[in-house]
Design a protein around this motif. Sequence first.
Motif, PDB file in Angstrom:
ATOM      1  N   ILE A   1      -4.304  12.464   1.739  1.00 55.78           N
ATOM      2  CA  ILE A   1      -3.813  11.331   0.965  1.00 55.78           C
ATOM      3  C   ILE A   1      -2.445  11.644   0.386  1.00 55.78           C
ATOM      4  N   SER A   2      -1.717  10.583   0.082  1.00 53.70           N
ATOM      5  CA  SER A   2      -0.416  10.712  -0.544  1.00 53.70           C
ATOM      6  C   SER A   2      -0.514  10.497  -2.053  1.00 53.70           C
ATOM      7  N   ARG A   3      -1.366   9.536  -2.464  1.00 55.37           N
ATOM      8  CA  ARG A   3      -1.461   9.217  -3.892  1.00 55.37           C
ATOM      9  C   ARG A   3      -2.754   8.472  -4.173  1.00 55.37           C
ATOM     10  N   ILE A   4      -3.297   8.695  -5.391  1.00 56.50           N
ATOM     11  CA  ILE A   4      -4.417   7.917  -5.911  1.00 56.50           C
ATOM     12  C   ILE A   4      -3.858   7.032  -7.011  1.00 56.50           C
ATOM     13  N   TYR A   5      -4.208   5.759  -6.967  1.00 53.47           N
ATOM     14  CA  TYR A   5      -3.803   4.820  -8.009  1.00 53.47           C
ATOM     15  C   TYR A   5      -5.016   4.472  -8.857  1.00 53.47           C
ATOM     16  N   LEU A   6      -4.897   4.682 -10.157  1.00 53.94           N
ATOM     17  CA  LEU A   6      -5.931   4.295 -11.108  1.00 53.94           C
ATOM     18  C   LEU A   6      -5.404   3.086 -11.864  1.00 53.94           C
ATOM     19  N   THR A   7      -6.134   1.999 -11.819  1.00 53.18           N
ATOM     20  CA  THR A   7      -5.656   0.785 -12.473  1.00 53.18           C
ATOM     21  C   THR A   7      -6.349   0.575 -13.807  1.00 53.18           C
ATOM     22  N   CYS A   8      -5.647  -0.094 -14.703  1.00 62.01           N
ATOM     23  CA  CYS A   8      -6.223  -0.476 -15.991  1.00 62.01           C
ATOM     24  C   CYS A   8      -5.690  -1.853 -16.365  1.00 62.01           C
ATOM     25  N   SER A   9      -6.437  -2.571 -17.169  1.00 56.42           N
ATOM     26  CA  SER A   9      -6.027  -3.919 -17.577  1.00 56.42           C
ATOM     27  C   SER A   9      -4.857  -3.868 -18.554  1.00 56.42           C
ATOM     28  N   GLY A  10      -4.713  -2.761 -19.253  1.00 60.77           N
ATOM     29  CA  GLY A  10      -3.721  -2.664 -20.319  1.00 60.77           C
ATOM     30  C   GLY A  10      -4.342  -2.914 -21.682  1.00 60.77           C
ATOM     31  N   GLY A  11      -5.604  -3.327 -21.680  1.00 63.73           N
ATOM     32  CA  GLY A  11      -6.323  -3.537 -22.930  1.00 63.73           C
ATOM     33  C   GLY A  11      -5.852  -4.755 -23.707  1.00 63.73           C
ATOM     34  N   PRO A  12      -6.405  -4.956 -24.909  1.00 61.18           N
ATOM     35  CA  PRO A  12      -6.081  -6.140 -25.695  1.00 61.18           C
ATOM     36  C   PRO A  12      -4.667  -6.141 -26.275  1.00 61.18           C
ATOM     37  N   PHE A  13      -3.981  -5.000 -26.230  1.00 60.06           N
ATOM     38  CA  PHE A  13      -2.656  -4.913 -26.858  1.00 60.06           C
ATOM     39  C   PHE A  13      -1.532  -4.700 -25.849  1.00 60.06           C
ATOM     40  N   ARG A  14      -1.809  -5.002 -24.592  1.00 61.34           N
ATOM     41  CA  ARG A  14      -0.798  -4.884 -23.540  1.00 61.34           C
ATOM     42  C   ARG A  14       0.425  -5.703 -23.931  1.00 61.34           C
ATOM     43  N   GLY A  15       1.597  -5.094 -23.762  1.00 57.22           N
ATOM     44  CA  GLY A  15       2.848  -5.778 -24.068  1.00 57.22           C
ATOM     45  C   GLY A  15       3.302  -5.627 -25.511  1.00 57.22           C
ATOM     46  N   GLN A  16       2.451  -5.083 -26.365  1.00 63.56           N
ATOM     47  CA  GLN A  16       2.846  -4.894 -27.756  1.00 63.56           C
ATOM     48  C   GLN A  16       3.557  -3.555 -27.913  1.00 63.56           C
ATOM     49  N   LYS A  17       4.248  -3.405 -29.022  1.00 62.25           N
ATOM     50  CA  LYS A  17       4.988  -2.182 -29.333  1.00 62.25           C
ATOM     51  C   LYS A  17       4.286  -1.436 -30.467  1.00 62.25           C
ATOM     52  N   THR A  47      -6.464   2.074 -26.299  1.00 61.58           N
ATOM     53  CA  THR A  47      -5.433   3.111 -26.464  1.00 61.58           C
ATOM     54  C   THR A  47      -4.945   3.653 -25.128  1.00 61.58           C
ATOM     55  N   LEU A  48      -5.607   3.269 -24.036  1.00 60.37           N
ATOM     56  CA  LEU A  48      -5.395   3.767 -22.662  1.00 60.37           C
ATOM     57  C   LEU A  48      -5.871   5.203 -22.469  1.00 60.37           C
ATOM     58  N   MET A  49      -6.588   5.745 -23.455  1.00 65.10           N
ATOM     59  CA  MET A  49      -7.133   7.088 -23.297  1.00 65.10           C
ATOM     60  C   MET A  49      -8.143   7.128 -22.159  1.00 65.10           C
ATOM     61  N   ASN A  50      -8.861   6.017 -21.927  1.00 62.76           N
ATOM     62  CA  ASN A  50      -9.838   6.015 -20.838  1.00 62.76           C
ATOM     63  C   ASN A  50      -9.172   6.337 -19.506  1.00 62.76           C
ATOM     64  N   LYS A  51      -7.949   5.871 -19.281  1.00 59.35           N
ATOM     65  CA  LYS A  51      -7.250   6.177 -18.021  1.00 59.35           C
ATOM     66  C   LYS A  51      -6.797   7.628 -18.008  1.00 59.35           C
ATOM     67  N   VAL A  73      -0.899  -0.454 -14.696  1.00 60.52           N
ATOM     68  CA  VAL A  73      -1.481  -1.557 -15.457  1.00 60.52           C
ATOM     69  C   VAL A  73      -1.610  -2.758 -14.514  1.00 60.52           C
ATOM     70  N   HIS A  74      -2.826  -3.267 -14.420  1.00 61.72           N
ATOM     71  CA  HIS A  74      -3.141  -4.410 -13.551  1.00 61.72           C
ATOM     72  C   HIS A  74      -4.000  -5.376 -14.387  1.00 61.72           C
ATOM     73  N   PRO A  75      -3.353  -6.307 -15.113  1.00 61.43           N
ATOM     74  CA  PRO A  75      -4.064  -7.133 -16.102  1.00 61.43           C
ATOM     75  C   PRO A  75      -5.246  -7.935 -15.559  1.00 61.43           C
ATOM     76  N   GLN A  76      -5.234  -8.299 -14.304  1.00 61.18           N
ATOM     77  CA  GLN A  76      -6.324  -9.118 -13.764  1.00 61.18           C
ATOM     78  C   GLN A  76      -7.597  -8.322 -13.494  1.00 61.18           C
ATOM     79  N   SER A  77      -7.519  -7.021 -13.456  1.00 63.32           N
ATOM     80  CA  SER A  77      -8.685  -6.149 -13.242  1.00 63.32           C
ATOM     81  C   SER A  77      -9.451  -6.515 -11.964  1.00 63.32           C
TER      82      SER A  77
END
Length: 193
Positions: A1-17, A47-51, A73-77
């Motif tokens: 393999i070349s790469r494994i991609y792990l996706t996450c929704s970004g959680g409830p605070f995606r896009g926030q600072k 917190t994205l710690m799960n990823k 980050v893949h918001p549609q999950s």
Amino acid sequence: ISRIYLTCSGGPFRGQKIKDLKNITPEKALAHPTWNMGKKITIDSATLMNKGFELIEAMHLFAVPLEKIQVIVHPQSIIHSAVEFLDGSIIAQMGPSDMRLPIQFALLYPEARQLNNFRRYTFFDKPLTFEEPDLKTFKCLKLAMECAKKMGTATAVLTAANDIAVASFLDNKLAFDQIPKIIEKVLEKHKNI
């Protein structure tokens, strides 16, 4: 393999600072946009710690170096993970945001797949989008990546510090934005073996 991609929704605070995360309550953090999970994993998702944990697990389970694993980050999950091969082709595991399908697969493996009545994904459900994770705002993922580079006892300390910080947040004893700060302080004091 070349790469494994792990996706996450970004959680409830995606896009926030970072500044937006100061007054987050447990109730807000537990309002995940796509998954229905227990409290601990829901906060780890926020917190994205799960990823970060999944990244470390993938390194161990598949004997793949950190450089060959990427969190997206893949918001549609819909895409739950993907593998890119040396020729550039990518195979993804796709389906609705429902853990019953991967659990059924794991329980029945290596037997043949079985028919079920789970909701099906169609390619017309919604468009798929992808983003790079914001490692400044969601520092827990960055801390996990740093521990993955060190390995040794750093990953165990990361897990324990996160468990205690998340429990303290859920008990209203710690602010949400303090979770990565506490973990980082513990890791700074830890002598990796």
